[in-house]
Every structure is written in structure tokens, then in C-alpha cells.
Design an enzyme around this catalytic site. Structure first.
Site, mmCIF file in Angstrom:
data_model
loop_
_atom_site.group_PDB
_atom_site.id
_atom_site.type_symbol
_atom_site.label_atom_id
_atom_site.label_comp_id
_atom_site.label_asym_id
_atom_site.label_seq_id
_atom_site.Cartn_x
_atom_site.Cartn_y
_atom_site.Cartn_z
ATOM 1 N N ASP A 1 34.404 -2.023 -33.425
ATOM 2 C CA ASP A 1 34.748 -1.825 -34.835
ATOM 3 C C ASP A 1 33.495 -1.233 -35.493
ATOM 4 O O ASP A 1 32.401 -1.275 -34.934
ATOM 5 C CB ASP A 1 35.108 -3.194 -35.449
ATOM 6 N N ASP B 1 32.759 -0.928 -39.608
ATOM 7 C CA ASP B 1 32.272 -1.567 -40.847
ATOM 8 C C ASP B 1 32.184 -3.080 -40.679
ATOM 9 O O ASP B 1 33.175 -3.727 -40.392
ATOM 10 C CB ASP B 1 33.197 -1.205 -42.013
ATOM 11 N N GLU C 1 29.710 -2.517 -46.206
ATOM 12 C CA GLU C 1 30.659 -2.682 -47.326
ATOM 13 C C GLU C 1 29.998 -2.889 -48.687
ATOM 14 O O GLU C 1 30.203 -2.080 -49.607
ATOM 15 C CB GLU C 1 31.623 -3.852 -47.014
ATOM 16 N N GLY D 1 40.475 2.691 -47.449
ATOM 17 C CA GLY D 1 40.006 2.918 -48.817
ATOM 18 C C GLY D 1 41.115 3.320 -49.774
ATOM 19 O O GLY D 1 41.194 2.811 -50.910
ATOM 20 N N LYS D 2 42.017 4.210 -49.329
ATOM 21 C CA LYS D 2 43.116 4.627 -50.214
ATOM 22 C C LYS D 2 44.041 3.451 -50.504
ATOM 23 O O LYS D 2 44.429 3.189 -51.647
ATOM 24 C CB LYS D 2 43.899 5.776 -49.564
ATOM 25 N N ARG E 1 43.166 0.394 -50.461
ATOM 26 C CA ARG E 1 42.448 -0.577 -51.293
ATOM 27 C C ARG E 1 42.515 -0.187 -52.764
ATOM 28 O O ARG E 1 42.669 -1.025 -53.647
ATOM 29 C CB ARG E 1 40.986 -0.666 -50.824
ATOM 30 N N THR F 1 38.392 1.910 -35.662
ATOM 31 C CA THR F 1 38.032 1.547 -37.030
ATOM 32 C C THR F 1 39.080 2.025 -38.026
ATOM 33 O O THR F 1 39.841 2.943 -37.752
ATOM 34 C CB THR F 1 36.672 2.160 -37.422
ATOM 35 N N ASN G 1 32.911 9.245 -41.672
ATOM 36 C CA ASN G 1 31.978 8.135 -41.929
ATOM 37 C C ASN G 1 31.381 7.635 -40.617
ATOM 38 O O ASN G 1 30.225 7.215 -40.567
ATOM 39 C CB ASN G 1 32.708 6.975 -42.609
ATOM 40 N N ASP H 1 34.342 -7.842 -36.729
ATOM 41 C CA ASP H 1 33.646 -8.740 -37.680
ATOM 42 C C ASP H 1 34.625 -9.489 -38.573
ATOM 43 O O ASP H 1 34.227 -10.431 -39.280
ATOM 44 C CB ASP H 1 32.696 -7.926 -38.581
HETATM 45 C C1 XBP Z 1 36.687 -1.261 -42.799
HETATM 46 C C2 XBP Z 1 37.661 -0.735 -43.772
HETATM 47 C C3 XBP Z 1 37.461 0.627 -44.346
HETATM 48 C C4 XBP Z 1 36.204 0.653 -45.202
HETATM 49 C C5 XBP Z 1 36.238 1.793 -46.187
HETATM 50 O O1 XBP Z 1 36.968 -0.622 -41.597
HETATM 51 O O2 XBP Z 1 38.642 -1.404 -44.038
HETATM 52 O O3 XBP Z 1 38.587 0.911 -45.157
HETATM 53 O O4 XBP Z 1 36.153 -0.546 -45.979
HETATM 54 O O5 XBP Z 1 36.351 3.020 -45.482
HETATM 55 P P1 XBP Z 1 36.599 -1.305 -40.142
HETATM 56 P P2 XBP Z 1 37.406 4.126 -45.988
HETATM 57 O O6 XBP Z 1 36.087 -2.728 -40.384
HETATM 58 O O7 XBP Z 1 37.896 -1.261 -39.376
HETATM 59 O O8 XBP Z 1 35.527 -0.408 -39.572
HETATM 60 O O9 XBP Z 1 37.266 4.190 -47.483
HETATM 61 O O10 XBP Z 1 36.997 5.396 -45.295
HETATM 62 O O11 XBP Z 1 38.731 3.589 -45.549
HETATM 63 MG MG MG Z 2 35.103 -4.356 -39.697
#
Ligand code: XBP
Ligand code: MG
Length: 243
Positions: free
Chosen positions: A9, A11, A18, A53-54, A56, A122, A128, A183
Site C-alpha cells: 500500500d 499512503d 495524509e 480523493g474524489k 472523499r 493503492t 502520486n 496501514d
Molecule cells: C489512501 C487514499 C487516497 C489518498 C488521497 O490510499 O485513500 O485516496 O488519501 O489520494 P492508500 P487521491 O492508503 O490505498 O495508498 O486524492 O489521489 O485519491
Molecule cells: Mg494506506
């Protein structure tokens, strides 16, 4: 059973992106658009329940200013806001302000020496991932990962298993020969849904979530917490033997 691949993963697992990465990028995009939305650290922690992100942004609007979704150009606006947010986020990543979490570089290096295959699964936007890998591990790092499954390549984001299934199909490996590193509870549910043994390293926003089903839950991948990832992987099968 032999471990042949690690699926990371991004983020919260590769880097704590974050609170000081994605969050200020969202706020900068809102300010650029003349919106008085400001996601403080606490609110953002709640909004992280929704991945993508969209998605969210839509979740925030539904809960805080539902009338905004009545606009005929709402979908286009969400896309524009998210594209702007991604530009801000890439600048934050390129600035070097988001280092890898403890032990991540060491584990990737050890995995490469052991000739384990590497992949990424991810929810975040593909660009990103590229920029984070380049800025933390160097210009050729992206090539170390055979498969990078990211963002909108699948219709359903985590906790749906889609992104891990997408990666497994392209690795042409069954889940039992892989280990997922996550995570969050959403990420764990996604990996388990794809049949993957999963190691969790809690991040600042996910500490204390429900990690039932994880092989192990560690504070991070630093040497004092993880000395042998193979031993953790083998637990998956010794556990099965007992049951
Ligand atoms: C984490 C997410 C992502 C990021 C924001 O992804 O949920 O949406 O918060 O990135 P992961 P974007 O833990 O699966 O890596 O705005 O590009 O979605
Ligand atoms: Mg994550």
C-alpha cells in the site's frame, strides 16, 4: 508455501502522506477555487473513512454542504478540484517533505536482494506514486515495482478487493505466494478480500483501528519491530495448520 512477492500500500504504509501531504493539498485546491472549506487534521481523520480523493470530496459535501451537490456542474467541479489538489500534492512530495516511514527503504532493499517481486496496490492517483517513489528512492525506483495498481484503474476502491485482485492478475501469482503490507482497516479488508496474508503497520490516523485478520500489527517496519518478514509470512501457514 513460498513468499514470492510483496505488495505495498502507499499512503500511510510507504510514507505518512495524509496529514501533511494530501490534507494541505486539498485545502490549497479549495482555496484556489474560492471555497471556504478547510479540512483540519481532526476532520480529515474522519473523512479518511472514505478512500479516493474524489470520493472523499463528495463524502464531505454530502455531510457538510449537500446543496452543493445540486449544482449541474458538480461532477466536473469535483474532477477539477481533485486535479488541482493533485498538482499541489505533487509539489509537496517533490519538496521532500514526505519521507518514507521507518524501515521501508531497508525492507525494499532486502526484498530486491532476496529477488522478491515487488508491486503496489493503492487507492491514490498513479502520478502520486511515481513522484513519491522517485523523490524518496531515486529515479529508477519506479522500475523496481513490476505492477503498480493505483487510483481509478478499478471501479471499486478499498475496502473492496478490486485493486489487489487487479495486481495479482498482472503478477500472475496466487495470493498465497504474496504478502500485502497495509496501514488501515480499509486496506486490510481489501487485501484479505483478495485472499492475501497481510502485515499491518499502524499509521498516525489508523492506530487502534480493527485489524482482525492481520498476520501481525507493528508500529512500523524499523529493525527493532521487524527483523524477518519471512517469519511473519510463514505464520500465515503455521496458523492455518493449527486451525
Ligand atoms: C489512501 C487514499 C487516497 C489518498 C488521497 O490510499 O485513500 O485516496 O488519501 O489520494 P492508500 P487521491 O492508503 O490505498 O495508498 O486524492 O489521489 O485519491
Ligand atoms: Mg494506506
Amino acid at each position: 508455501m513460498t513468499m514470492r512477492a510483496l505488495i505495498f500500500d502507499v499512503d500511510g504504509t510507504l510514507a505518512d502522506t495524509e496529514r501533511d501531504g494530501h490534507r494541505p493539498a486539498f485545502n490549497a485546491a479549495f482555496a484556489d477555487a474560492g471555497l471556504d472549506w478547510n479540512w483540519d487534521a481532526a476532520l480529515y481523520g474522519e473523512l479518511l473513512a472514505v478512500t479516493g480523493g474524489k470520493e472523499r470530496i463528495r463524502h464531505y459535501v454530502a455531510g457538510h454542504c449537500p446543496e452543493f451537490a445540486e449544482r449541474p456542474d458538480f461532477d466536473a467541479l469535483v474532477k477539477r478540484l481533485h486535479a488541482s489538489k493533485t498538482e499541489h500534492y505533487l509539489r509537496i512530495v517533490e519538496s521532500g517533505r514526505l519521507p518514507l516511514r521507518p524501515g521501508v527503504a531497508r525492507l525494499i532493499c532486502q526484498a530486491r536482494i532476496a529477488r522478491l517481486r515487488l508491486a503496489i496496490a493503492t487507492t491514490t492517483t498513479p502520478e502520486n506514486v511515481s513522484v513519491l517513489l522517485r523523490s524518496t528512492l531515486g529515479s529508477d525506483a519506479e522500475g523496481w515495482f513490476e505492477v503498480i495498481g493505483a487510483g481509478d484503474v478499478v471501479p471499486a476502491k478499498k475496502p473492496a478487493p478490486d485493486i489487489y485482485q487487479w495486481v495479482l492478475e498482472r503478477l500472475e501469482l496466487p495470493p498465497e505466494h504474496c504478502l500485502a503490507l497495509e496501514d488501515s482497516a480499509n486496506g486490510l479488508r481489501s487485501a484479505l478480500g483478495a485472499g492475501l496474508p497481510t502485515l499491518v503497520t499502524e499509521s498516525e490516523y489508523t492506530a487502534g483501528q480493527d485489524f482482525a485478520g492481520a498476520l501481525a500489527v507493528l508500529p512500523d517496519l524499523a529493525e527493532n519491530n521487524l527483523d524477518d518478514i519471512g517469519a511473519i509470512y510463514r505464520k500465515a501457514y503455521s496458523l492455518n495448520k493449527k486451525s
